[in-house]
Design a protein around this motif. Structure first.
Motif, PDB file in Angstrom:
ATOM      1  N   TYR A  82      15.362  -7.994  -4.758  1.00  0.00           N
ATOM      2  CA  TYR A  82      15.373  -6.923  -3.944  1.00  0.00           C
ATOM      3  C   TYR A  82      14.846  -7.002  -2.619  1.00  0.00           C
ATOM      4  CZ  TYR A  82      14.045  -2.068  -3.027  1.00  0.00           C
ATOM      5  OH  TYR A  82      13.745  -0.793  -2.778  1.00  0.00           O
ATOM      6  N   MET A  83      15.461  -6.374  -1.575  1.00  0.00           N
ATOM      7  CA  MET A  83      15.062  -6.512  -0.367  1.00  0.00           C
ATOM      8  C   MET A  83      14.598  -4.967   0.216  1.00  0.00           C
ATOM      9  SD  MET A  83      16.522  -8.355   2.875  1.00  0.00           S
ATOM     10  CE  MET A  83      15.804  -8.041   4.499  1.00  0.00           C
ATOM     11  N   SER A  84      13.664  -4.546   0.209  1.00  0.00           N
ATOM     12  CA  SER A  84      13.647  -2.787   0.456  1.00  0.00           C
ATOM     13  C   SER A  84      13.588  -2.665   1.975  1.00  0.00           C
ATOM     14  CB  SER A  84      12.150  -2.420  -0.082  1.00  0.00           C
ATOM     15  OG  SER A  84      11.108  -2.733   0.870  1.00  0.00           O
ATOM     16  N   LYS A  86      11.842  -0.885   3.932  1.00  0.00           N
ATOM     17  CA  LYS A  86      10.424  -1.365   4.535  1.00  0.00           C
ATOM     18  C   LYS A  86      10.305  -2.876   4.504  1.00  0.00           C
ATOM     19  CE  LYS A  86       5.964   0.875   4.610  1.00  0.00           C
ATOM     20  NZ  LYS A  86       5.255   1.924   3.983  1.00  0.00           N
ATOM     21  N   SER A  88       8.602  -6.096   3.466  1.00  0.00           N
ATOM     22  CA  SER A  88       7.531  -5.980   2.571  1.00  0.00           C
ATOM     23  C   SER A  88       7.240  -7.424   2.059  1.00  0.00           C
ATOM     24  CB  SER A  88       7.877  -5.199   1.374  1.00  0.00           C
ATOM     25  OG  SER A  88       9.098  -5.461   0.823  1.00  0.00           O
ATOM     26  N   LEU A  89       7.037  -8.248   2.987  1.00  0.00           N
ATOM     27  CA  LEU A  89       6.393  -9.493   2.630  1.00  0.00           C
ATOM     28  C   LEU A  89       5.208  -9.146   3.195  1.00  0.00           C
ATOM     29  CD1 LEU A  89       9.046 -12.375   3.567  1.00  0.00           C
ATOM     30  CD2 LEU A  89       8.555 -11.301   1.539  1.00  0.00           C
ATOM     31  N   TYR A  90       4.157 -10.361   2.794  1.00  0.00           N
ATOM     32  CA  TYR A  90       2.737  -9.974   3.324  1.00  0.00           C
ATOM     33  C   TYR A  90       2.512 -10.607   4.759  1.00  0.00           C
ATOM     34  CZ  TYR A  90       1.585  -8.955  -1.455  1.00  0.00           C
ATOM     35  OH  TYR A  90       1.604  -8.319  -2.717  1.00  0.00           O
ATOM     36  N   ASP A  92       0.082 -10.840   6.457  1.00  0.00           N
ATOM     37  CA  ASP A  92      -1.229 -11.749   6.780  1.00  0.00           C
ATOM     38  C   ASP A  92      -1.220 -12.897   5.960  1.00  0.00           C
ATOM     39  OD1 ASP A  92      -1.387 -10.336   4.421  1.00  0.00           O
ATOM     40  OD2 ASP A  92      -3.394  -9.793   4.717  1.00  0.00           O
ATOM     41  N   PHE A 102       5.644 -15.731  -3.887  1.00  0.00           N
ATOM     42  CA  PHE A 102       6.748 -15.032  -4.643  1.00  0.00           C
ATOM     43  C   PHE A 102       7.728 -16.161  -5.675  1.00  0.00           C
ATOM     44  CE2 PHE A 102       6.288 -11.918  -1.351  1.00  0.00           C
ATOM     45  CZ  PHE A 102       6.308 -10.672  -2.271  1.00  0.00           C
TER      46      PHE A 102
END
Lengths: 246, 371
Positions: A82-84, A86, A88-90, A92, A102
């Motif tokens: 799933y790729m939203s 927004k 949404s990887l980190y 920082d 992941f």
């Protein structure tokens, strides 16, 4: 027709009096690139979140990769990416650290993560950036990385929510090449977009208006049916009647 | 288990990369432990006193010398009328007002008794209260002197009960010995509770939690992955605090250090569980911040740091038994000052274990991967 990996039957989500997704029914078969179109607020994201097991439907049925959206959300999650909308990887964490994290929580072994991570970075041409924080990457690269991470664990289906929003045309083309490669390997692609040229790349598309699926067919058949020269015109003909928008 | 390792690796990397968290954990406790015990002082000194001496006798002067020499009072006015002295109280220049009536010495010698009038500015309750008590003591001492003066020939003074108090566990009544463990307890609570609550909510704001929720991760793995790093940070804060108390205030725990850590380990699980539970209810860091403030204020003020829980009304005493901070402050003081052992604090440990289980259980239950 090939085996169906996504089946929905009158799938509905209500928030109080508001019916975000209203009795949508369709099937997506294995390896298909399925375009999920609709104006802003038409209910696409809500529908997609139900299919991913992030949101429980109010009524209707759906099965994803053979698992039920009410009772088997965790099995669904093992089999999808799933790729939203927004990013949404980190931000920082570095590129490598995101891949490791992941990969790890999807249960990949450490050698496998290393091997897949190296290949992924090479394919994306991110060798120089592997140890940089993700927050410092340009948007186009972030989106490509996001997609690669979403299919890291070889899911059967990947859900992409407006993956190319705000991305330049060259990167968009590269992104779609990645989608095609994944589809060639048998991954089913379920994608929402507002770019009508991208809609043309899909095997089949559905168009949602006010929470309902108003049209579902191949791009060519849709254009024929609406007597339109481009997908733009088809979309316009359908979405013009929409009562809700953002 | 493997999943938790990946979670911990990620969490620790993010913490070490976040300079403000490192500062919060390493510098804040040291600075606060250096500042607060010096400022939060129970001892009342510098009580401003205005004296109206209508007698001008040798006894009245003796009394006044006794008061000024005690070290607790600062003579801010020596007046001739009550009205003038009252205006000093109104201007906040005097906390106490002592009126020595005309004929003080004469009545004392002739009739053997005389009344003094004391007025107290009760706006600052503690200062007024303690100032009044001090003044009473000083007057009594002066009284004894006068009595000896007047009746030296009598066989012994008139019978009087005198008490000798031994202050156990804190022989010099050093309020720092009392405050430092309590302040340390609060620091551990604040830092642990706030950091955990804000951390998960930050992931909600950034949208990264959605990416976690769409993975097959187990809920208790996720919660543990958040709990353990902040539990470790809590221990770091506590250790720093113990070092500061020892180096700066010379406070050496009388009881077992291991026991103290054992208690802190359980306590942190309870407080972090509370932070996690709050985070599952909040969508923004602002909400989490305010909710945590609300509870931490109550926990701290009702936890017995500044005012003893024993002197609270009954409902508050009952409420304080549901406040984890109460237990920590009690145990810190018991083990550090009194040298209490496992047997003495086992009951409190049991209660906190229950808190930890319930709060973390609720946090796991209330954390929804599917809304």
């Amino acid at each position: 027709m090939k085996e169906a990996v996504i089946t929905t039957d009158k799938l509905t989500k209500r928030f109080g009096d508001f019916v975000a997704t209203n009795e949508i029914s369709f099937e997506v078969s294995r390896g298909e690139i399925f375009g999920f179109l609709g104006a802003n607020g038409a209910g696409k994201t809500t529908a997609m979140r139900m299919l991913c097991g992030l949101s429980t439907p109010s009524s209707g049925n759906a099965s994803i990769a053979g698992f039920d959206v009410y009772r088997q959300t965790e099995q669904i999650k093992k089999n999808i990416g799933y790729m939203s909308q927004k990013f949404s990887l980190y931000e920082d964490l570095t590129v490598l650290e995101n891949i490791r994290f992941f990969g790890g929580i999807y249960g990949l072994s450490r050698p496998r993560i290393r091997e897949k991570g190296e290949k992924l970075i090479k394919d994306l041409g991110l060798e120089q950036e592997a140890k940089k924080l993700v927050g410092a990457l340009p948007l186009g690269w972030k989106q490509k990385l996001s997609f690669s991470v979403a299919i890291l664990h070889d899911p059967q289906i990947v859900f992409l929510d407006e993956p190319t929003g705000g991305v330049d045309p060259v990167t968009r083309r590269q992104f779609w090449n990645m989608i095609y490669e994944a589809a060639d390997r048998g991954v089913t692609i379920f994608v929402t977009t507002h770019y009508m040229d991208e809609a043309e790349y899909c095997n089949r598309i559905s168009i949602m208006v006010d929470g309902r699926v108003k049209a579902l067919d191949t791009p060519r058949n849709l254009k024929e049916h609406f007597g339109a020269a481009t997908m733009d015109e088809v979309f316009y003909a359908l979405a013009r009647g929409a009562k809700r928008s953002e | 288990m493997r999943t938790i390792l990946f979670l911990l690796e990620k969490e620790f990397r993010q913490i070490f990369r976040n300079r403000s968290i490192m500062l919060l954990v390493l510098v804040m406790p040291v600075i606060q432990l250096l500042l607060l015990p010096l400022a939060a002082n129970y001892e009342v000194r510098n009580v401003n006193i205005a004296i109206i001496d209508n007698d001008h006798s040798s006894y009245s002067r003796k009394l006044i010398t006794g008061i000024t020499a005690s070290g607790y009072f600062r003579l801010t006015g020596y007046l001739f009328s009550y009205k003038g002295a009252m205006s000093l109280i109104e201007k906040d220049q005097a906390d106490l007002l002592l009126e020595i009536p005309r004929g003080f010495e004469r009545n004392l010698v002739r009739e053997g008794r005389q009344q003094l009038f004391v007025a107290v500015n009760a706006i600052n309750g503690t200062k007024a209260n303690l100032g009044g008590v001090y003044l009473g003591t000083v007057i009594k001492a002066a009284n004894d002197d006068i009595r000896l003066d007047l009746a030296p020939q009598q066989a012994g003074a008139p019978p009087a009960i005198d008490t000798v108090t031994a202050n156990w566990y804190n022989p010099l009544l050093n309020y720092r010995v009392y405050m430092v463990p309590g302040i340390l307890a609060i620091l551990v609570t604040m830092i642990g509770g706030f950091l955990t609550a804000l951390n998960i909510v930050k992931e909600k704001e950034a949208g990264t939690i959605e990416q976690i929720n769409v993975t097959p991760i187990k809920k208790h793995h996720f919660i543990l992955g958040k709990l353990i790093p902040f539990w470790v940070l809590g221990n770091v804060v506590f250790t720093l605090g113990l070092i500061v108390s020892r180096l700066i205030y010379g406070i050496v725990p009388q009881g077992s250090i291991l026991l103290l850590y054992g208690f802190i380990w359980i306590y942190l699980l309870a407080v972090l569980g509370f932070g996690l539970l709050v985070s599952t209810f909040c969508d923004t860091q602002q909400q989490a911040m305010f909710i945590m403030f609300f509870f931490i204020m109550i926990f701290v003020l009702m936890g017995g740091l500044f005012t003893s829980t024993d002197s609270m009304p009954e409902w508050a005493q009952v409420a304080s038994r549901f406040n984890p901070v109460t237990y920590l402050i009690e145990v810190m003081r018991m083990v550090i000052l009194k040298g209490s052992g496992l047997k003495d604090i086992a009951g409190r440990m049991g209660v906190l274990t229950l808190f930890a289980i319930v709060l973390n259980g609720l946090a796991i239950f209330n954390y929804r991967k599917t809304s």
